[in-house]
Each structure stands twice: as structure tokens, then as C-alpha cells.
Design a protein around this motif. Structure first.
Motif, mmCIF file in Angstrom:
data_model
loop_
_atom_site.group_PDB
_atom_site.id
_atom_site.type_symbol
_atom_site.label_atom_id
_atom_site.label_comp_id
_atom_site.label_asym_id
_atom_site.label_seq_id
_atom_site.Cartn_x
_atom_site.Cartn_y
_atom_site.Cartn_z
ATOM 1 N N UNK A 181 0.802 -1.235 0.000
ATOM 2 C CA UNK A 181 0.000 0.000 0.000
ATOM 3 C C UNK A 181 0.829 1.277 0.000
ATOM 4 N N UNK A 182 2.019 1.248 0.620
ATOM 5 C CA UNK A 182 2.865 2.444 0.657
ATOM 6 C C UNK A 182 3.743 2.566 -0.588
ATOM 7 N N UNK A 183 3.597 1.625 -1.518
ATOM 8 C CA UNK A 183 4.341 1.678 -2.781
ATOM 9 C C UNK A 183 5.851 1.699 -2.563
ATOM 10 N N UNK A 184 6.332 0.819 -1.670
ATOM 11 C CA UNK A 184 7.774 0.684 -1.524
ATOM 12 C C UNK A 184 8.379 0.157 -2.822
ATOM 13 N N UNK A 185 9.664 0.353 -2.988
ATOM 14 C CA UNK A 185 10.329 -0.048 -4.223
ATOM 15 C C UNK A 185 10.119 -1.543 -4.470
ATOM 16 N N UNK A 186 9.805 -1.930 -5.727
ATOM 17 C CA UNK A 186 9.565 -3.359 -6.018
ATOM 18 C C UNK A 186 10.723 -4.273 -5.627
ATOM 19 N N UNK A 187 11.954 -3.772 -5.679
ATOM 20 C CA UNK A 187 13.096 -4.609 -5.302
ATOM 21 C C UNK A 187 13.035 -4.988 -3.824
ATOM 22 N N UNK A 188 12.615 -4.044 -2.983
ATOM 23 C CA UNK A 188 12.498 -4.328 -1.549
ATOM 24 C C UNK A 188 11.392 -5.350 -1.300
ATOM 25 N N UNK A 189 10.237 -5.154 -1.922
ATOM 26 C CA UNK A 189 9.112 -6.068 -1.721
ATOM 27 C C UNK A 189 9.465 -7.466 -2.209
ATOM 28 N N UNK A 190 10.069 -7.544 -3.387
ATOM 29 C CA UNK A 190 10.439 -8.844 -3.946
ATOM 30 C C UNK A 190 11.463 -9.550 -3.071
ATOM 31 N N UNK A 191 12.447 -8.808 -2.590
ATOM 32 C CA UNK A 191 13.495 -9.421 -1.777
ATOM 33 C C UNK A 191 12.925 -9.975 -0.473
ATOM 34 N N UNK A 192 12.069 -9.209 0.202
ATOM 35 C CA UNK A 192 11.511 -9.681 1.462
ATOM 36 C C UNK A 192 10.563 -10.854 1.226
#
Length: 372
Positions: A181-192
Motif C-alpha cells: 500500500x505504501x508503494x515501496x520499491x519493487x526490489x524491496x518487496x520482492x526481496x523480502x
């Protein structure tokens, strides 16, 4: 001392506080709440989100920065009555007509001299002669003595005045409730999503004597760095200084792959015939693309985003020369649509789904397979 209650995720803690806030508003429950958890886990964000959802004015008091008189107020001698009058501070709610949340942050790090004043707030909802209005909701937060932060043991006199919530970092909850929802960078979301154990590793860092640890707060900072600093040579040491060199080395490999293969703007602009050639050919790249599409979705782009998302499940047929047949693309497509629909519901963009031929085809396929 150990917080002897079952841990909850940040999302669960927010849901509990929502229910408690509603119960206080209806006059059925009035209590003070204590959020325990490691530094950077999101305690302050929970309270801020509750205030935003309820329209309450947030009074955020960092107890490590104030003295007892900052809560009690300052004395003034009234010559007419021959009494001492206390001028209370402006940092305490006093309007009974306006909902408020009084957040006593860093409670366990507050100086012992401040605690008697805090006791009155938490138990009796007053300081001196000033009573908190019934519309004020009370929440405190703090770290434990074994969290590597400045903290005192919480005595029983203080602990008994609170309902305690022990918050833990839960990756799936953090991704769905906060990161997407906060639109964090896709790399961060994918990595976690692929390395959930690195969302929060402060206990391991403490055990190994390391200064820097991964926390939900530090991953938000990594996202900010990726968005603000385009030069990889500059942002690499920044990221290492945020999450530690070992986690940064692993993360940067993922970020570099995503940067090289995920081209959201090109996919959205390309014709349907040319799109299959623009999809990343690894699961990491496709996962990052899914989150990037969700982040890019707005009123103008959502129809195209739906088409690009829907074609994920057709990639083995559209690109038989690529290794798509070995990847779980149907599951990724379903996961992507779940998050995209959730965003559309919260932003009022559901009409794009009703008018989308690509989404209608996707739904029809799932119904034929007995999945809906």
C-alpha cells in the motif's frame, strides 16, 4: 522481565487497537495500551495509522525528551486566592468534542523520576487537576531491556496499569499491510518475499555484536534510497550502512537483476503483440514486475496494467522459446490480481475491472477450473 503474552503481528495489533478505540467510543471499555517490540518494528506507525483512520488528533510525546514538569506544568502563585496554580502544558488533550490519541512513546526508556507522573495518566487519566477527556485514547510503546536499546525494567506498578501487546515482525503481514500500500520499491518487496528472514534480524545482530540490523524501518529507508539515488555506486554503500554489508550484498544482486529486466513503462506503452518480448524471464524479475505494476496503477494506467497482469499466465504460450513453462505464473497472476483489486477498492478504481475484457477472460478461466 519477559512480556508473557503471545506475540502478534503489526496488522493484528492495529486491528486490536481499532476494536479497543471503538469500544472506548461506545463507553464499553476504557483502558491504556502498551506496545512492546524491537526498535524499528513499526510501533509508531501503528499508532499514526490508527489516528489517521479515526480522524483523531495525535499527541505524540517522546518520554525520553521531557521532564516531569513538562507533563505536570509550571506553578504560578495566585495572589488573589493565595494559592499555587498550575499551568498545564499544551501537549495534553483537553477538547471533549474532538477525538484524540495520546501516545506515550519510549515509555520503558523514560527516566524513573518521570514515571510517577506517567502512572497518573495511565491509571487515573489525569495529571494534577487536569483530567483527560473521555474522547482521548491512551497508547504507550517501548523496547525491552534485551533489545539493544536504552530501556529500564518495567515495574509491576506500571505494568499493572496497561494491556500489553507484544509485536513481532511478520513478513506476509508487513508486505500486504504496509509495503505494497505504501508503494515501496519493487526490489524491496520482492526481496523480502523471497527472504522473509531478513525483514527483521536484530536479535541475530545483537548476538553477533553487530551495530546494523535489518528492521522494517530500515527497509523503508532502503526503498527511499533506491528511489532517490540513481547511481548504483553511490547507493550501494548507503544501503550497506542501512541494513549491513551481508544483507546488502545479497539484496543488491536482486536489485540489479530487477533494474536490468523490469521495464514497466515500456510494457505499458507497447502494443499487445510486442509485450511478450518485454517480460523478464526469471521468477525474481516477474515478481518484481508484478509489484511494480501495482505501484504504477492509477486511473489512467489501470486498464493496461490489468492486461499486462493477465498475460502473465499466458507467457508459456506467447513465448515458447523462453523458460516460462517451468515457472508458477498462474499463482503469481492470481496473487497480483488480489493485490491490484485491493488497491482499486481503496482508491475507487474498480470500474476498470468491470469494463476490462482481459479481466473478464481471466475470471471466466478460473470459474471453468472451479477456482471461483
Amino acid at each position: 522481565m519477559t512480556v508473557n503474552t503471545a506475540p502478534v503481528s503489526a496488522g493484528e495489533a492495529l486491528a486490536l487497537l481499532r476494536a479497543a478505540h471503538a469500544a472506548q467510543g461506545s463507553g464499553t471499555l476504557t483502558a491504556a495500551w502498551m506496545l512492546h517490540g524491537r526498535p524499528g518494528i513499526g510501533k509508531s506507525d501503528i499508532v499514526a495509522q490508527l489516528a489517521a483512520e479515526t480522524g483523531a488528533q495525535l499527541y505524540d510525546l517522546r518520554l525520553t525528551t521531557i521532564e516531569p514538569q513538562d507533563l505536570r506544568g509550571l506553578p504560578f502563585y495566585d495572589h488573589a486566592t493565595r494559592r499555587t496554580v498550575w499551568y498545564r502544558p499544551e501537549d495534553l488533550p483537553d477538547d471533549p468534542a474532538r477525538p484524540a490519541i495520546l501516545f506515550l512513546d519510549e515509555l520503558t526508556a523514560a527516566a524513573p523520576s518521570l514515571q510517577p507522573t506517567v502512572y497518573g495518566l495511565l491509571q487515573e487519566r489525569r495529571v494534577g487537576r487536569h483530567h483527560l477527556p473521555a474522547s482521548c485514547f491512551l497508547v504507550a510503546a517501548g523496547n525491552g531491556t534485551d533489545d539493544g536499546a536504552v530501556a529500564y525494567e518495567m515495574g509491576t506498578a506500571l505494568a499493572d496499569r496497561l494491556i500489553h501487546l507484544h509485536i513481532r515482525a511478520e513478513p506476509a503481514d508487513w508486505l500486504a499491510r504496509y509495503a505494497v500500500p505504501r508503494n515501496l520499491h519493487p526490489a524491496v518487496i520482492t526481496f523480502i518475499r523471497t527472504r522473509p528472514d531478513l525483514l527483521e534480524n536484530s536479535e541475530d545482530a545483537l548476538r553477533r555484536g553487530l551495530t546494523i540490523a535489518c528492521t522494517p524501518r530500515s527497509w523503508v529507508r532502503v526503498s527511499d534510497i533506491l528511489k532517490a539515488i540513481p547511481d548504483p555506486r553511490l547507493r550501494a554503500p548507503m544501503i550497506a550502512g542501512t541494513i549491513g554489508d551481508a544483507a546488502a550484498a545479497e539484496f543488491l544482486l536482486v536489485a540489479e537483476e530487477i533494474a536490468a529486466t523490469v521495464q514497466v513503462a515500456d510494457l505499458l506503452e507497447a502494443s499487445k503483440a510486442k509485450r511478450p518480448d518485454l517480460y523478464p524471464q526469471t521468477m525474481t524479475g516477474l515478481t518484481a514486475l508484478t509489484y511494480a505494476l501495482i505501484g504504477a496503477a492509477d486511473a489512467a494506467s489501470l486498464p493496461k496494467v490489468i492486461e499486462v497482469m493477465a498475460d502473465l499466465r499466458h507467457l508459456p504460450r506467447l513465448r515458447p522459446d523462453a523458460p516460462f513453462a517451468r515457472l508458477p505464473l498462474a499463482e503469481l497472476c492470481t496473487h497480483g490480481f488480489e493485490l491490484l483489486i485491493q488497491k482499486a477498492l481503496t482508491t475507487g478504481l474498480t470500474e476498470a475491472f468491470r469494463s476490462s475484457a482481459a479481466y473478464a477472460e481471466y475470471r471466466a478461466e478460473r470459474q471453468a477450473q472451479g477456482l471461483e
